[in-house]
Design a protein around this motif. Structure first.
Motif, PDB file in Angstrom:
ATOM      1  N   MET A   1       0.869  -1.238  -0.088  1.00  0.00           N
ATOM      2  CA  MET A   1       0.021  -0.105   0.042  1.00  0.00           C
ATOM      3  C   MET A   1       0.741   0.944  -0.061  1.00  0.00           C
ATOM      4  O   MET A   1       1.314   1.320   0.789  1.00  0.00           O
ATOM      5  N   SER A   2       1.459   1.236  -0.603  1.00  0.00           N
ATOM      6  CA  SER A   2       2.427   1.534   0.203  1.00  0.00           C
ATOM      7  C   SER A   2       1.932   2.955   0.898  1.00  0.00           C
ATOM      8  O   SER A   2       1.694   3.394   1.968  1.00  0.00           O
ATOM      9  N   ARG A   3       1.153   3.542   0.089  1.00  0.00           N
ATOM     10  CA  ARG A   3       0.331   4.968   0.648  1.00  0.00           C
ATOM     11  C   ARG A   3      -1.019   4.387   1.056  1.00  0.00           C
ATOM     12  O   ARG A   3      -1.738   3.695   0.294  1.00  0.00           O
ATOM     13  N   VAL A   4      -1.381   4.790   1.985  1.00  0.00           N
ATOM     14  CA  VAL A   4      -2.835   4.509   2.694  1.00  0.00           C
ATOM     15  C   VAL A   4      -3.561   5.896   2.505  1.00  0.00           C
ATOM     16  O   VAL A   4      -3.080   6.793   3.220  1.00  0.00           O
ATOM     17  N   ARG A   5      -4.235   6.228   1.624  1.00  0.00           N
ATOM     18  CA  ARG A   5      -4.726   7.660   1.608  1.00  0.00           C
ATOM     19  C   ARG A   5      -6.453   7.563   1.269  1.00  0.00           C
ATOM     20  O   ARG A   5      -6.895   6.461   1.080  1.00  0.00           O
ATOM     21  N   GLY A   6      -7.100   8.585   1.243  1.00  0.00           N
ATOM     22  CA  GLY A   6      -8.447   8.969   0.955  1.00  0.00           C
ATOM     23  C   GLY A   6      -9.169   8.321   2.056  1.00  0.00           C
ATOM     24  O   GLY A   6      -9.373   8.740   3.175  1.00  0.00           O
ATOM     25  N   TRP A   7      -9.719   7.064   1.648  1.00  0.00           N
ATOM     26  CA  TRP A   7     -10.723   6.317   2.383  1.00  0.00           C
ATOM     27  C   TRP A   7     -10.006   5.845   3.456  1.00  0.00           C
ATOM     28  O   TRP A   7     -10.681   5.849   4.782  1.00  0.00           O
ATOM     29  N   ALA A   8      -8.843   5.577   3.430  1.00  0.00           N
ATOM     30  CA  ALA A   8      -7.983   4.862   4.423  1.00  0.00           C
ATOM     31  C   ALA A   8      -7.685   6.015   5.607  1.00  0.00           C
ATOM     32  O   ALA A   8      -7.428   5.576   6.822  1.00  0.00           O
ATOM     33  N   SER A 351      15.050   1.265   2.127  1.00  0.00           N
ATOM     34  CA  SER A 351      14.319   2.404   1.189  1.00  0.00           C
ATOM     35  C   SER A 351      15.027   3.752   1.043  1.00  0.00           C
ATOM     36  O   SER A 351      15.841   4.117   1.979  1.00  0.00           O
ATOM     37  N   ALA A 352      14.763   4.466  -0.097  1.00  0.00           N
ATOM     38  CA  ALA A 352      15.354   5.625  -0.056  1.00  0.00           C
ATOM     39  C   ALA A 352      14.311   6.765  -0.924  1.00  0.00           C
ATOM     40  O   ALA A 352      13.511   5.879  -1.548  1.00  0.00           O
ATOM     41  N   ASN A 353      14.522   8.077  -0.859  1.00  0.00           N
ATOM     42  CA  ASN A 353      13.760   8.967  -1.684  1.00  0.00           C
ATOM     43  C   ASN A 353      14.361   9.044  -3.193  1.00  0.00           C
ATOM     44  O   ASN A 353      15.562   8.983  -3.245  1.00  0.00           O
ATOM     45  N   GLY A 354      13.736   9.292  -4.169  1.00  0.00           N
ATOM     46  CA  GLY A 354      13.999   9.311  -5.460  1.00  0.00           C
ATOM     47  C   GLY A 354      13.040  10.053  -6.199  1.00  0.00           C
ATOM     48  O   GLY A 354      12.227  11.186  -5.672  1.00  0.00           O
ATOM     49  N   THR A 355      13.191   9.810  -7.335  1.00  0.00           N
ATOM     50  CA  THR A 355      11.780  10.484  -8.291  1.00  0.00           C
ATOM     51  C   THR A 355      10.624  10.072  -7.683  1.00  0.00           C
ATOM     52  O   THR A 355      10.183   9.009  -7.445  1.00  0.00           O
ATOM     53  N   THR A 356       9.341  10.875  -8.201  1.00  0.00           N
ATOM     54  CA  THR A 356       7.967  10.917  -7.431  1.00  0.00           C
ATOM     55  C   THR A 356       7.163  10.380  -8.802  1.00  0.00           C
ATOM     56  O   THR A 356       7.187  10.502  -9.812  1.00  0.00           O
ATOM     57  N   HIS A 357       6.420   9.479  -8.100  1.00  0.00           N
ATOM     58  CA  HIS A 357       5.564   8.643  -9.074  1.00  0.00           C
ATOM     59  C   HIS A 357       4.136   8.463  -8.601  1.00  0.00           C
ATOM     60  O   HIS A 357       3.951   8.678  -7.293  1.00  0.00           O
ATOM     61  N   THR A 358       3.106   8.199  -9.268  1.00  0.00           N
ATOM     62  CA  THR A 358       1.838   7.953  -8.645  1.00  0.00           C
ATOM     63  C   THR A 358       1.178   6.572  -9.282  1.00  0.00           C
ATOM     64  O   THR A 358       1.251   6.139 -10.498  1.00  0.00           O
ATOM     65  N   GLY A 359       0.801   5.741  -8.157  1.00  0.00           N
ATOM     66  CA  GLY A 359       0.158   4.454  -8.487  1.00  0.00           C
ATOM     67  C   GLY A 359      -1.020   4.258  -7.878  1.00  0.00           C
ATOM     68  O   GLY A 359      -1.833   5.267  -7.397  1.00  0.00           O
ATOM     69  N   ARG A 360      -1.570   3.156  -7.531  1.00  0.00           N
ATOM     70  CA  ARG A 360      -3.012   2.962  -7.172  1.00  0.00           C
ATOM     71  C   ARG A 360      -2.924   3.510  -5.872  1.00  0.00           C
ATOM     72  O   ARG A 360      -3.907   3.947  -4.994  1.00  0.00           O
ATOM     73  N   TRP A 361      -1.762   3.382  -4.841  1.00  0.00           N
ATOM     74  CA  TRP A 361      -1.919   3.783  -3.450  1.00  0.00           C
ATOM     75  C   TRP A 361      -1.474   5.308  -3.399  1.00  0.00           C
ATOM     76  O   TRP A 361      -1.304   5.563  -2.048  1.00  0.00           O
ATOM     77  N   GLY A 362      -1.405   6.149  -4.285  1.00  0.00           N
ATOM     78  CA  GLY A 362      -0.980   7.412  -4.456  1.00  0.00           C
ATOM     79  C   GLY A 362       0.207   8.003  -4.677  1.00  0.00           C
ATOM     80  O   GLY A 362       0.724   7.250  -5.678  1.00  0.00           O
ATOM     81  N   ALA A 379       5.217   3.468  -5.286  1.00  0.00           N
ATOM     82  CA  ALA A 379       3.904   3.689  -5.899  1.00  0.00           C
ATOM     83  C   ALA A 379       3.211   2.502  -6.267  1.00  0.00           C
ATOM     84  O   ALA A 379       1.973   2.503  -6.639  1.00  0.00           O
ATOM     85  N   TYR A 380       4.126   1.650  -6.793  1.00  0.00           N
ATOM     86  CA  TYR A 380       3.604   0.336  -7.351  1.00  0.00           C
ATOM     87  C   TYR A 380       4.012  -0.914  -6.488  1.00  0.00           C
ATOM     88  O   TYR A 380       4.160  -2.075  -6.857  1.00  0.00           O
ATOM     89  N   THR A 381       3.912  -0.715  -5.555  1.00  0.00           N
ATOM     90  CA  THR A 381       4.062  -1.907  -4.251  1.00  0.00           C
ATOM     91  C   THR A 381       2.945  -1.697  -3.069  1.00  0.00           C
ATOM     92  O   THR A 381       2.795  -0.346  -2.842  1.00  0.00           O
ATOM     93  N   TRP A 382       2.595  -2.816  -2.586  1.00  0.00           N
ATOM     94  CA  TRP A 382       1.719  -2.688  -1.310  1.00  0.00           C
ATOM     95  C   TRP A 382       2.853  -3.312  -0.336  1.00  0.00           C
ATOM     96  O   TRP A 382       2.984  -4.456  -0.304  1.00  0.00           O
ATOM     97  N   THR A 383       3.128  -2.344   0.682  1.00  0.00           N
ATOM     98  CA  THR A 383       3.968  -2.669   1.758  1.00  0.00           C
ATOM     99  C   THR A 383       3.286  -2.803   3.103  1.00  0.00           C
ATOM    100  O   THR A 383       3.523  -3.584   4.108  1.00  0.00           O
ATOM    101  N   GLY A 384       1.915  -1.944   3.068  1.00  0.00           N
ATOM    102  CA  GLY A 384       1.356  -2.075   4.169  1.00  0.00           C
ATOM    103  C   GLY A 384       1.607  -0.690   5.003  1.00  0.00           C
ATOM    104  O   GLY A 384       1.169  -0.548   6.091  1.00  0.00           O
ATOM    105  N   SER A 385       2.619   0.197   4.433  1.00  0.00           N
ATOM    106  CA  SER A 385       3.151   1.290   5.277  1.00  0.00           C
ATOM    107  C   SER A 385       3.206   2.417   4.385  1.00  0.00           C
ATOM    108  O   SER A 385       3.544   2.378   3.057  1.00  0.00           O
ATOM    109  N   SER A 386       3.328   3.629   4.917  1.00  0.00           N
ATOM    110  CA  SER A 386       3.375   4.753   4.228  1.00  0.00           C
ATOM    111  C   SER A 386       4.911   5.077   4.126  1.00  0.00           C
ATOM    112  O   SER A 386       5.497   6.221   3.635  1.00  0.00           O
ATOM    113  N   GLY A 387       5.649   4.395   4.997  1.00  0.00           N
ATOM    114  CA  GLY A 387       7.185   4.582   5.041  1.00  0.00           C
ATOM    115  C   GLY A 387       7.981   3.372   4.724  1.00  0.00           C
ATOM    116  O   GLY A 387       7.276   2.265   4.484  1.00  0.00           O
ATOM    117  N   PRO A 388       9.353   3.410   5.246  1.00  0.00           N
ATOM    118  CA  PRO A 388      10.129   2.383   4.682  1.00  0.00           C
ATOM    119  C   PRO A 388       9.618   1.247   5.851  1.00  0.00           C
ATOM    120  O   PRO A 388       9.217   1.390   7.031  1.00  0.00           O
TER     121      PRO A 388
END
Length: 393
Positions: A1-8, A351-362, A379-388
């Protein structure tokens, strides 16, 4: 997920309020007398404050089971308020520790402020050291903090497919939070979603307390095991799917009512991963679907149990595409060095920061370095967390 946004985000606010649990008050001494009476009195107060559907219940609607006792001073067991035998009603139950002093019996239920203190002070014959370790651990509110990792499989055999007969709904059906799903089919054998400490709340209802503050409930079981604080491993047999309503409610057709709790309270099940499927809520109770990468299974469809997703693993979600590029560094400025298919399980090294992308989870700038040395955008992985999930590189 990596990002849990909106409804979450909205769901997380609900979970945070639940984890605060206004009923978790200090255990007050109860007048000297019968232990069962003391537990019953506290139980009815707790149940009426927790579930409006159980207000007005009397002592004849309770099941207090004293499973261990040390003379007239210490006791441990389970306490359940039986629900009406009708649709949309479910029992409420807790573990308890009780200690008698000059003022009378002090009774504390799991989730209350005094429970850990009493569990720690109790003799080992009443609360084992293994249980003390579970009860006195104070996990941070990881769900409310945006961490949806459970490390759990679906509650049946890996490699089997069972039907998702009911999407996210409340423990009692229409109540909130929507903590539960219904599953049926396969060989009908209900298994522990993760290892932990198991308790029989009543016939047909098993609770397993896991790590990281989580616990899972399994209701309507036939042939359910009788267990009192024993350790069980992931995949341990708990019972068969059934229609048992010994402690109230209603059931039509064999299934297991599978519910998620954290920090002694039911929490929304949506957004969590079981058997490498992310459960998603619908517009109403019993609706919704599950995602494995881009693959979507709606209510009525079959979920294949891929096994538990490790706490440092992720699921590739190409958001409808077939593959995701792997690169030599954290960004699109690095060379493409391969690809990984939608739905694949990958192991994250850091994990590290790099270029920004948008996927299903934000939208995110986070990139995950895999254990093979390549990188994929979060942006294209579900990890269950918004961070590393395994530290920074």
């Amino acid at each position: 997920m990596s990002r849990v946004r909106g409804w979450a985000c909205a769901v997380a606010l609900v979970a945070a309020s639940l984890l605060t649990n206004p009923t978790a008050a200090q255990a007050a001494p109860t007048a000297a007398g019968d232990l069962t009476t003391a537990v019953t009195t506290r139980l009815l107060d707790r149940a009426s404050a927790t579930d409006a559907g159980l207000r007005g219940a009397g002592a004849d609607n309770t099941r207090v089971t004293i499973t261990r006792r040390d003379g007239q001073t210490w006791a441990f067991g389970t306490a359940v308020v039986v629900a009406p035998a009708q649709e949309g009603q479910y029992p409420a139950g807790w573990l308890f520790v009780a200690h008698r002093d000059r003022a009378g019996w002090q009774v504390a239920f799991d989730g209350e402020a005094n429970f850990a203190d009493l569990a720690t002070a109790a003799p080992a014959r009443v609360v084992s050291q293994a249980e003390k370790n579970v009860f006195t651990t104070s996990p941070s509110p990881m769900y409310a903090g945006g961490d949806y990792r459970t490390g759990m499989r679906l509650p049946f055999a890996v490699g089997q497919s069972w039907y998702l007969t009911g999407g996210p709904h409340g423990w009692a059906g229409s109540d909130t939070p929507w903590s539960s799903i219904d599953l049926s089919g396969g060989d009908q054998r209900v298994l522990a979603a993760r290892g932990g400490t198991a308790y029989t709340m009543c016939r047909g209802w098993i609770r397993v307390i896991h790590d990281r503050g989580y616990s899972t409930d399994y209701y309507h079981l036939w042939n359910s095991i009788s267990v009192n604080g024993a350790g069980v491993g992931e995949g341990a047999y708990l019972g068969d799917t059934g229609t048992d309503v010994t402690c109230g409610g209603a059931a039509s057709g064999r299934h297991v009512h599978f519910a998620l709790r954290q920090n002694s309270a039911y929490v929304p099940i949506a957004g969590h991963n079981f058997g490498k499927w992310v459960v998603m809520g619908g517009g109403a109770t019993y609706q919704g679907y599950a995602l494995h990468g881009s693959a979507q299974v709606n209510v009525g469809g079959a979920l294949y149990n891929y096994g538990a997703l490790g706490l440092t693993q992720a699921i590739i979600d190409a958001n409808g595409g077939g593959t995701v590029n792997k690169r030599s560094g954290p960004g699109t400025g690095y060379a493409v060095v391969g690809s990984v298919g939608d739905g694949a399980t990958v192991n994250v090294a850091c994990s590290a920061n790099g270029t920004t992308h948008t996927g299903r989870w934000g939208t995110t700038s986070l990139w995950n370095k895999l254990t093979d040395g390549t990188w994929v955008t979060d942006a294209y992985t579900w990890t269950g967390s918004s961070g590393p999930i395994n530290g920074w590189c």
